[in-house]
Design a protein around this motif. Sequence first.
Motif, PDB file in Angstrom:
ATOM      1  N   GLN A  58       0.687  -1.299   0.039  1.00 35.08           N
ATOM      2  CA  GLN A  58       0.082  -0.072   0.037  1.00 35.08           C
ATOM      3  C   GLN A  58       0.851   1.313  -0.002  1.00 35.08           C
ATOM      4  N   THR A  59       0.251   2.459  -0.411  1.00 31.54           N
ATOM      5  CA  THR A  59       0.774   3.573  -0.299  1.00 31.54           C
ATOM      6  C   THR A  59       0.275   4.480   0.579  1.00 31.54           C
ATOM      7  N   LEU A  60       1.359   4.917   1.510  1.00 28.61           N
ATOM      8  CA  LEU A  60       0.911   5.845   2.688  1.00 28.61           C
ATOM      9  C   LEU A  60       0.116   7.219   2.600  1.00 28.61           C
ATOM     10  N   LEU A  61      -0.884   6.983   3.177  1.00 30.71           N
ATOM     11  CA  LEU A  61      -1.455   8.603   3.079  1.00 30.71           C
ATOM     12  C   LEU A  61      -1.071   9.662   4.310  1.00 30.71           C
ATOM     13  N   GLY A  62      -0.715   9.229   5.242  1.00 28.23           N
ATOM     14  CA  GLY A  62      -0.146  10.022   6.316  1.00 28.23           C
ATOM     15  C   GLY A  62      -0.070   9.370   7.844  1.00 28.23           C
ATOM     16  N   ILE A  63       0.569  10.054   8.664  1.00 31.25           N
ATOM     17  CA  ILE A  63       0.524   9.843  10.026  1.00 31.25           C
ATOM     18  C   ILE A  63       0.345  11.126  10.823  1.00 31.25           C
ATOM     19  N   GLY A  64      -0.856  11.087  11.832  1.00 33.99           N
ATOM     20  CA  GLY A  64      -0.841  12.138  12.674  1.00 33.99           C
ATOM     21  C   GLY A  64      -1.825  12.324  13.813  1.00 33.99           C
ATOM     22  N   GLY A  65      -2.158  13.221  14.113  1.00 30.71           N
ATOM     23  CA  GLY A  65      -3.317  13.383  15.415  1.00 30.71           C
ATOM     24  C   GLY A  65      -4.627  14.089  15.120  1.00 30.71           C
ATOM     25  N   SER A  66      -5.269  14.537  16.084  1.00 31.73           N
ATOM     26  CA  SER A  66      -6.549  15.102  15.875  1.00 31.73           C
ATOM     27  C   SER A  66      -6.929  16.494  16.550  1.00 31.73           C
ATOM     28  N   PHE A  67      -7.307  17.559  15.694  1.00 32.76           N
ATOM     29  CA  PHE A  67      -7.878  18.755  16.226  1.00 32.76           C
ATOM     30  C   PHE A  67      -9.174  18.375  16.821  1.00 32.76           C
ATOM     31  N   THR A  68      -9.284  18.629  18.219  1.00 35.12           N
ATOM     32  CA  THR A  68     -10.356  18.697  18.857  1.00 35.12           C
ATOM     33  C   THR A  68     -10.714  20.071  19.671  1.00 35.12           C
ATOM     34  N   GLU A  69     -11.901  20.222  19.914  1.00 36.13           N
ATOM     35  CA  GLU A  69     -12.172  21.583  20.805  1.00 36.13           C
ATOM     36  C   GLU A  69     -11.514  21.539  22.130  1.00 36.13           C
ATOM     37  N   SER A  70     -11.366  20.311  22.719  1.00 31.86           N
ATOM     38  CA  SER A  70     -10.627  20.186  24.128  1.00 31.86           C
ATOM     39  C   SER A  70      -9.113  20.506  23.817  1.00 31.86           C
ATOM     40  N   ALA A  71      -8.670  19.857  22.935  1.00 31.00           N
ATOM     41  CA  ALA A  71      -7.294  20.227  22.540  1.00 31.00           C
ATOM     42  C   ALA A  71      -6.785  21.819  22.515  1.00 31.00           C
ATOM     43  N   ALA A  72      -7.797  22.211  21.438  1.00 30.86           N
ATOM     44  CA  ALA A  72      -7.701  23.527  21.249  1.00 30.86           C
ATOM     45  C   ALA A  72      -7.747  24.544  22.417  1.00 30.86           C
ATOM     46  N   GLU A 370       2.731  -3.070  12.974  1.00 32.68           N
ATOM     47  CA  GLU A 370       1.771  -4.472  12.602  1.00 32.68           C
ATOM     48  C   GLU A 370       0.865  -3.707  11.855  1.00 32.68           C
ATOM     49  N   GLY A 371       0.105  -2.564  12.159  1.00 35.37           N
ATOM     50  CA  GLY A 371      -1.084  -2.192  11.256  1.00 35.37           C
ATOM     51  C   GLY A 371      -0.651  -1.710   9.951  1.00 35.37           C
ATOM     52  N   LEU A 372       0.516  -1.141   9.850  1.00 41.98           N
ATOM     53  CA  LEU A 372       1.113  -0.718   8.646  1.00 41.98           C
ATOM     54  C   LEU A 372       1.420  -2.296   7.738  1.00 41.98           C
ATOM     55  N   ASN A 373       2.094  -3.127   8.560  1.00 37.75           N
ATOM     56  CA  ASN A 373       2.160  -4.411   7.809  1.00 37.75           C
ATOM     57  C   ASN A 373       0.961  -5.139   7.527  1.00 37.75           C
ATOM     58  N   HIS A 374      -0.142  -4.754   8.102  1.00 38.62           N
ATOM     59  CA  HIS A 374      -1.673  -5.403   7.613  1.00 38.62           C
ATOM     60  C   HIS A 374      -2.396  -4.456   7.039  1.00 38.62           C
ATOM     61  N   HIS A 375      -1.860  -3.503   6.139  1.00 37.16           N
ATOM     62  CA  HIS A 375      -2.429  -2.591   4.992  1.00 37.16           C
ATOM     63  C   HIS A 375      -3.077  -1.402   5.309  1.00 37.16           C
ATOM     64  N   LEU A 376      -3.012  -1.011   6.435  1.00 38.73           N
ATOM     65  CA  LEU A 376      -3.326   0.370   6.727  1.00 38.73           C
ATOM     66  C   LEU A 376      -2.453   1.367   5.897  1.00 38.73           C
ATOM     67  N   THR A 377      -3.388   2.402   5.650  1.00 36.54           N
ATOM     68  CA  THR A 377      -2.803   3.226   4.517  1.00 36.54           C
ATOM     69  C   THR A 377      -2.605   4.441   5.217  1.00 36.54           C
ATOM     70  N   GLY A 378      -2.931   4.612   6.612  1.00 36.39           N
ATOM     71  CA  GLY A 378      -2.862   5.808   7.390  1.00 36.39           C
ATOM     72  C   GLY A 378      -3.089   5.505   8.914  1.00 36.39           C
ATOM     73  N   TRP A 379      -2.681   6.319   9.555  1.00 34.88           N
ATOM     74  CA  TRP A 379      -2.839   6.076  11.169  1.00 34.88           C
ATOM     75  C   TRP A 379      -2.926   7.540  12.062  1.00 34.88           C
ATOM     76  N   ILE A 380      -4.054   7.867  12.480  1.00 33.65           N
ATOM     77  CA  ILE A 380      -4.428   8.994  13.059  1.00 33.65           C
ATOM     78  C   ILE A 380      -4.948   8.716  14.732  1.00 33.65           C
TER      79      ILE A 380
END
Length: 499
Positions: A58-72, A370-380
Amino acid sequence: MKLIPFFLLSILISTGLTAQIHQTTRQGDRLAKVRELSEIPETEEVRVLSVDPSREFQTLLGIGGSFTESAAEVFYELSKERQAELLKACFSPEGAHYSLTRTHIASCDFSLRNFTYAPVTGDLELEHFSIEPDRTWLLPLIKSAQAVAGADFRILASPWTAPPWMKDNKTWNGGKLLPEYYGVFSDYLVKYIRAYAAEGIPIWGITPMNEPLGNGANWESTHFTPDEMRVLIKDHLGPTLKKAELDILIWIFDQNRDDELIDWTNTILGDEEAAAFVAGTAVHWYESTVSSSGEVLDQVQQAFPDKQILHSEGCIDAMGDDETIGAWLEDDWYWRAEATDWGYIWASDEDKPDHPPYRPFYRYARDLIEGLNHHLTGWIDWNLLLNFRGGPNHARNYCLAPILVDSGRDRIYYTPLYYAMAHVSKFVRPGAVRVGLSGQDDAFLATAFRNPDQSIAVVVFNPLEEDALYSINLPGRPEPMTIRIPGQALQTVVLPAGS
């Protein structure tokens, strides 16, 4: 407790052909630069990791985290200097360089209160639609992240609930979206996408509903069956997005990697008309604290090879139930098997083995690899940051974030989880293709990617307490390189193009 981000300490990757090796260890290294061995001890066994760039996955879309109101809200408790530091740590090429993020459409559990963008009951034309609730905290944070030099990230957006007046129970938590409002709800999502675009914030993809199987009605939710979601996408949301000429990717499911995933994908992706509007499946990790559910991911990928699988949410949860409250402010806690999740409390006896006390750093490192090795294209990941309590949170389901803020003291704690994510997000970039790798096993985890610049990134995790030696064989490289990895350590090895 370390309060200094790695990008202020580590040495930047050089432009030469020498392999770059960075490691994070229980003993205190945080993406520290190390060297390959010049001499190999004759008495020690050397594992062999063989990279095969000719085998592509698979081709990777990206890795990152989430914008939430609590975080902001927590972010804006910091001084301008600390805010700039934190944004650089997340989004700059000198930091973790997050490339895939998520946010919520109207309120979620990590909001300060319940709210909707369509507050007027019966407003079928959505004349009173407004994203005004986001202007205090959420929109400014996203715009600040966009302004970081070198920032380059996509945003996946998810609603936690439809406006209550569109639901059968007329309230925030639980209930179903009434079929007569499927079209209005689709218009609601289009208005959200356009409103954010007008703010200079492009939405890249959406999930029609976060956790459509529900959360016990403990916070915002709207329930769907697979067939109900199929109808929503096929007859309403897909055509509405197309008519609006919005090139937005739809990701289905958005819940745990369990057997329910098979039914959902068979029902929706098995319908050619519905599947035509769908990019793939979004999944969460809360079904187990010790497994990446690779068999389920493999089964879905095999059944629908032209659709992608994206990890849209995961975090260290149940902090309010942790008997050692506050222990997560100590680095070493992340390597100890002391964290528990909600499943530790509510799981059936049959499912209890999936929810033992666990090591948070292991969970992140293992799931990424392991997630990437099992086809995940991104991880948030879930919240980009939270306060030391794991909030604020109007539902009181406190959770950890990779970055924690000591509210009122202008201090930032970059937890070991932040470095676990950075080992992948910083060195495996969007467009990278996973390539063949042999020699890894359950006691020595690894994955390999070829980046768009043709460099090879190999991420290696040694969960055992003993140090290990391993070599990396790469076609065209004159000799394999041999590396020592400490016990309970994560390393990323970057082999520049032409090395």
